[in-house]
Design an enzyme around this catalytic site. Structure first.
Site, PDB file in Angstrom:
ATOM      1  N   CYS A   1     -18.619  -3.185 -17.646  1.00  0.00           N
ATOM      2  CA  CYS A   1     -18.883  -3.023 -16.150  1.00  0.00           C
ATOM      3  C   CYS A   1     -19.961  -3.561 -15.662  1.00  0.00           C
ATOM      4  O   CYS A   1     -21.108  -3.468 -16.226  1.00  0.00           O
ATOM      5  CB  CYS A   1     -18.978  -1.405 -16.066  1.00  0.00           C
TER       6      CYS A   1
ATOM      7  N   CYS B   1     -17.352   0.963 -20.361  1.00  0.00           N
ATOM      8  CA  CYS B   1     -18.720   0.766 -19.706  1.00  0.00           C
ATOM      9  C   CYS B   1     -19.381  -0.503 -20.006  1.00  0.00           C
ATOM     10  O   CYS B   1     -20.014  -1.116 -19.183  1.00  0.00           O
ATOM     11  CB  CYS B   1     -19.573   2.043 -19.995  1.00  0.00           C
TER      12      CYS B   1
ATOM     13  N   TYR C   1      -6.318   6.862   3.794  1.00  0.00           N
ATOM     14  CA  TYR C   1      -6.730   5.550   2.474  1.00  0.00           C
ATOM     15  C   TYR C   1      -5.753   4.531   3.065  1.00  0.00           C
ATOM     16  O   TYR C   1      -6.446   3.514   3.041  1.00  0.00           O
ATOM     17  CB  TYR C   1      -5.933   6.228   1.327  1.00  0.00           C
TER      18      TYR C   1
ATOM     19  N   CYS D   1     -25.197   2.862 -12.597  1.00  0.00           N
ATOM     20  CA  CYS D   1     -24.228   3.950 -12.684  1.00  0.00           C
ATOM     21  C   CYS D   1     -24.979   5.146 -13.337  1.00  0.00           C
ATOM     22  O   CYS D   1     -25.468   5.329 -14.591  1.00  0.00           O
ATOM     23  CB  CYS D   1     -22.977   3.620 -13.800  1.00  0.00           C
TER      24      CYS D   1
ATOM     25  N   CYS E   1     -13.374   1.331 -15.267  1.00  0.00           N
ATOM     26  CA  CYS E   1     -14.080   2.602 -15.134  1.00  0.00           C
ATOM     27  C   CYS E   1     -12.700   3.594 -15.077  1.00  0.00           C
ATOM     28  O   CYS E   1     -12.338   4.220 -13.850  1.00  0.00           O
ATOM     29  CB  CYS E   1     -14.325   2.714 -13.628  1.00  0.00           C
TER      30      CYS E   1
ATOM     31  N   GLU F   1       0.745  -1.280   0.105  1.00  0.00           N
ATOM     32  CA  GLU F   1       0.005   0.091   0.054  1.00  0.00           C
ATOM     33  C   GLU F   1       0.590   1.267  -0.070  1.00  0.00           C
ATOM     34  O   GLU F   1       0.689   2.331  -0.733  1.00  0.00           O
ATOM     35  CB  GLU F   1      -1.095   0.170   1.219  1.00  0.00           C
TER      36      GLU F   1
ATOM     37  N   ASP G   1      -9.491   5.794  -2.520  1.00  0.00           N
ATOM     38  CA  ASP G   1      -8.164   5.993  -3.333  1.00  0.00           C
ATOM     39  C   ASP G   1      -8.632   6.899  -4.659  1.00  0.00           C
ATOM     40  O   ASP G   1     -10.097   6.941  -4.683  1.00  0.00           O
ATOM     41  CB  ASP G   1      -7.467   5.270  -3.370  1.00  0.00           C
TER      42      ASP G   1
END
Length: 405
Positions: free
Chosen positions: A205, A202, A125, A211, A195, A42, A143
DNA sequence: AATACGTGGAA
DNA sequence: TTTCCAAGTAT
């Protein structure tokens, strides 16, 4: 909450089960995650791409497999190992956090978001991500990927960063109580592969039907971002100081500029403002020419050569990193201020350009031999790779060595 | 809240 | 070539 929206986490986790990226820091399904590896990944991934992190993560964990191993390493080793990754405050905080965990927490990471948040280098985060991924705690992990996914999903068109509270609140509403770590990683994988900032896919997705940005027909518009400022241009000088050892040296006299601290010089733009003799013939040394790497530029004659390295101040730009000596980085043209030795400096015709986040830098290269004043260390040129120089100085070193042949 | 803080790859 | 951007944090 309508039925459609409440099904978002289920759809996303289903998608993740089939489409999760295979990454070296991820545990296998039903395998416990190692908090050390999750934390390290991370931190490395902060503002840094998966492609850049992957090889560095493998090298790092091979060298320091546990938090205790890392805590036992020296600052110099850790800073050098971070060289090239950028944002060096991460490495400075990594050392502090590793030692805090090893010494104050018995070698175990705090298992809660709040406990993690107290460690150096773990912000909102990272603390949430480690809590969720390594410990399964329900935490709202936001994030840049999540910001983008959520801004589109909920059609939040307030510009960033003002939209952050709304985005976080929206993310909270879709964060499930179970599989918190998978959900966080699923959101990030979705943002990274579907995305995307530009040309989102899309049609692939799993959340397309949920959305609002897709429904409105222009998901790429979101999130709206504030305009960026132009980056100013700064100039400086890098000093390449070699130890005066008995090796053939160029016979040409070089530029008769004598460096003094706090002196003012008219500027060092090669071939213009500095009174120069004819450009000196570059010193010619052997070595193979087909390899652009730094190591390949070091010939047998170079084995005895050593250059003067310093350590940057413990905070600020490139803080704590080994470096070539430099003068100040200012808007004015470069000069020989703050030279590490009182000697004749030959200014190379090449310059090194480097872009930082908030300014662009052009550096003159001044080459000399002499006795340094101040703190530093002589470093064998043949082993320069091991010095762990930030990219800016690695570039400069390469430029000097290429100019010198 | 705004700014400092790196780097390399993609478009 | 230039611009944008990537699993942000600290102050």
């Amino acid at each position: 909450m309508d039925a459609k929206r409440s099904s978002v986490p289920a759809k996303l986790l289903h998608w993740y089960d089939a489409n999760a990226r295979i990454l070296p820091w991820r545990a296998r399904p039903c395998e416990a995650a190692d908090p050390y590896r999750v934390w390290l990944s991370e931190v490395m991934l902060q503002q840094t791409t998966v492609a850049a992190v992957t090889p560095r993560f493998r090298e790092w964990t091979a060298r320091w497999p546990t938090i205790d191993a890392l805590a036992a390493a020296t600052d110099a080793e850790i800073m050098a190992a971070w060289a090239g990754l950028g944002y060096y405050a991460r490495a400075r905080n990594l050392v502090k956090a590793a030692r805090a965990v090893a010494h104050d927490h018995g070698g175990r990471f705090p298992a809660t978001e709040a406990g993690l948040r107290a460690l150096p280098g773990l912000g909102a985060y990272t603390a949430a991500a480690v809590a969720a991924i390594a410990f399964g705690e329900r935490a709202v992990v936001v994030d840049a990927n999540v910001e983008r996914v959520v801004a589109r999903l909920f059609a939040i068109d307030t510009p960033l960063p003002a939209a952050r509270p709304a985005i976080r609140a929206a993310a909270d509403t879709i964060t499930p109580d179970v599989r918190a770590g998978d959900f966080a990683q699923a959101m990030m994988d979705l943002g990274a592969t579907i995305c995307t900032p530009r040309r989102p896919r899309c049609l692939l997705c799993p959340l397309r039907e949920d959305c609002r940005a897709f429904a409105a027909g222009d998901p790429e518009r979101l999130p709206v971002k504030a305009a960026k400022k132009a980056r100013p241009q700064r100039h400086g000088t890098i000093f390449w100081l070699e130890r005066p050892v008995d090796i053939p040296s160029p016979t040409s006299p070089g530029v008769s500029a004598r460096a003094r601290q706090s002196s003012h010089h008219p500027g060092l733009v090669p071939g213009s403002t500095v009174p120069q003799t004819r450009q000196p013939e570059p010193m010619r040394v052997g070595g193979c020419r087909d390899e652009p790497g730094m190591t390949a530029l070091v010939s047998r004659e170079d084995q005895a050569r050593e250059i003067w390295l310093v350590r940057r101040p413990p905070r600020g730009l490139l803080g704590g990193m080994r470096a070539l000596p430099t003068g100040p980085w200012v808007e004015a043209a470069p000069a020989l201020d703050d030279a590490p030795a009182d000697t004749e400096w030959r200014v190379l015709p090449e310059t090194v350009a480097h872009g930082f986040t908030h300014f662009d830098l052009t550096l003159a290269l001044a080459v000399g031999r002499g006795v340094p004043h101040g703190e530093g260390e002589w470093w064998p040129l043949a082993d320069l790779e091991a010095a762990g120089l930030p990219t800016l100085f690695a570039k400069a070193a390469r430029a000097v060595m290429e100019s010198d042949r």
